[in-house]
Design a protein around this motif. Sequence first.
Motif, short mmCIF file in Angstrom:
data_model
loop_
_atom_site.label_atom_id
_atom_site.label_comp_id
_atom_site.label_asym_id
_atom_site.label_seq_id
_atom_site.Cartn_x
_atom_site.Cartn_y
_atom_site.Cartn_z
N MET A 78 8.63 -5.79 -5.73
CA MET A 78 8.60 -7.25 -5.62
C MET A 78 9.91 -7.86 -6.08
O MET A 78 10.36 -8.88 -5.53
N PHE A 79 10.54 -7.24 -7.08
CA PHE A 79 11.86 -7.71 -7.50
C PHE A 79 12.85 -7.59 -6.34
O PHE A 79 13.64 -8.51 -6.09
N CYS A 80 12.80 -6.48 -5.62
CA CYS A 80 13.70 -6.28 -4.48
C CYS A 80 13.44 -7.30 -3.38
O CYS A 80 14.36 -7.67 -2.64
N GLU A 81 12.18 -7.76 -3.26
CA GLU A 81 11.85 -8.73 -2.22
C GLU A 81 12.36 -10.14 -2.55
O GLU A 81 12.54 -10.95 -1.65
N PHE A 82 12.59 -10.41 -3.83
CA PHE A 82 13.01 -11.77 -4.22
C PHE A 82 14.43 -11.84 -4.77
O PHE A 82 15.03 -12.92 -4.80
N ALA A 83 14.98 -10.72 -5.20
CA ALA A 83 16.31 -10.73 -5.80
C ALA A 83 17.39 -11.29 -4.86
O ALA A 83 18.30 -11.99 -5.33
N TYR A 102 0.83 -1.20 0.00
CA TYR A 102 0.00 0.00 0.00
C TYR A 102 0.86 1.25 0.00
O TYR A 102 0.52 2.26 -0.63
N LEU A 103 1.98 1.20 0.70
CA LEU A 103 2.89 2.34 0.72
C LEU A 103 3.45 2.61 -0.67
O LEU A 103 3.51 3.76 -1.13
N VAL A 104 3.86 1.54 -1.36
CA VAL A 104 4.38 1.69 -2.72
C VAL A 104 3.30 2.22 -3.66
O VAL A 104 3.56 3.11 -4.48
N MET A 105 2.09 1.67 -3.54
CA MET A 105 1.00 2.15 -4.39
C MET A 105 0.70 3.63 -4.14
O MET A 105 0.48 4.40 -5.07
N ASP A 106 0.73 4.03 -2.87
CA ASP A 106 0.44 5.43 -2.52
C ASP A 106 1.55 6.36 -3.02
O ASP A 106 1.27 7.42 -3.60
N LEU A 107 2.80 5.99 -2.79
CA LEU A 107 3.92 6.86 -3.16
C LEU A 107 4.11 6.95 -4.66
O LEU A 107 4.62 7.96 -5.17
N SER A 108 3.71 5.89 -5.39
CA SER A 108 3.94 5.86 -6.84
C SER A 108 2.70 6.25 -7.64
O SER A 108 2.76 6.31 -8.88
N TYR A 112 12.47 0.40 -1.33
CA TYR A 112 13.07 -0.69 -2.11
C TYR A 112 14.27 -1.28 -1.36
O TYR A 112 14.46 -2.51 -1.36
N ALA A 113 15.08 -0.41 -0.75
CA ALA A 113 16.25 -0.89 0.00
C ALA A 113 15.83 -1.76 1.18
O ALA A 113 16.44 -2.81 1.45
N VAL A 114 14.78 -1.33 1.89
CA VAL A 114 14.27 -2.12 3.01
C VAL A 114 13.76 -3.47 2.53
O VAL A 114 14.02 -4.51 3.15
N ALA A 115 13.03 -3.48 1.42
CA ALA A 115 12.52 -4.74 0.87
C ALA A 115 13.66 -5.69 0.53
O ALA A 115 13.61 -6.89 0.82
#
Length: 408
Positions: free
Chosen positions: A51-56, A34-40, A105-108
Amino acid sequence: MWAFIRGNPRFVKFWVGMWFSEFGDWVRNMALIYLVMDLSGGSAIAVSINMFCEFAPLVIFGLFIGVLADRWEHKKTMLSAVFIRILLIGLLIAAVALQSLTVVYAVAFLSAIGTVLFRAPSSAFTMRIVKKEDLRMAVNLRQMSYSTMFLIGPPLGTLLYMGIGTAWTLFLILVLFTINFAFIASVTLDKMEKKASSAKGFGGVMAEMNDGFRQAWMNRMVRPLLFSNALFGLSAGLSNVLSIFILTEFLDQPKETYSLFVATQGVGMLVASFVIPKVKLSRPALLTGGMIVMGLCSMGMMSYPHYLVTYSFVVLFAFGMVAFNISMATLLQTTVDMSYQGRVTTTLQTVGTGTMALMMLSAGWLHELLPLQAIILTAGSAMLLGGMLLQMMYSRVKTEAQEKPLPL
């Protein structure tokens, strides 16, 4: 089940701790999306990047972490991973304060490293506190907790994010991870036989990494999973990113209904976690059937633009997922030696997550170029192909087993 619970108090402590861990993960995941959707401004590309950052990290560090998980003491490794996840809540607070997608993204990315480090030794950890004949029940109970959190995690995470605000939501995540730490710390492990000294340095790590991959490849029950997991990752990478757009575009629903979508899958998984263990099929048959069901249901979700049709296929998809997950976990714990659990598990995860991460990164851009229905149909076809491939490879293993017996 109750006899198993009464006879395995150490597993119960671990299991209860995992409930808190998974709830914390879901609250964090819902807050992040939701944070990403709101900020973007609702950007599909931003969701893809997150999601890439969460799995990379699993792709980049998975095999390396698998070696460390087999080298290091399992309990200390898991506790260190939880501690990392706790520390990163502070960085997420900074991301919210700065309203920065880059920091999110860094946190993810960094949180995912902690998650990989936590999960890699968990299979061997379970094997040290549960007898071999009880491992399937342990896997079933883990699936039950995972399914339950799939059910209640998304709506509760949404309510918390929308109701009590970001700051209190992050504080709750901190508390949940701290409780998880306490439960794991309370589990006592039997002493293991002293391992032979591992070769030091980068060369030693690479040698053990190659040995782990060789074990996965040479195991006739594990090798088919290397191929099917790649196709699973391709399908999941596209579907995970674009599932929220099935709701907002195909069904014309608000983005907040995403929690209901995920919770519906959780209902299916929870019911399936009671039903699937009673199905009298071999592990290869359940793996194959589960993947075929997931492929067909992925395509079925967009067969007709009505929420009852879509959600019905979501529930059936969940049955296929549970069959696949339980069968794969049990197969690994019963056919792979404990000393290779970390490396073989992360090898499979790296193969699957590698394709998943690439598809996640591409999904947003593909959505800008192609119709949503075409992308989801492709995802379902990849999953269906993976199931058919498993069927062919395990049929060959069964034929070979007639000459040389192999447990199925």
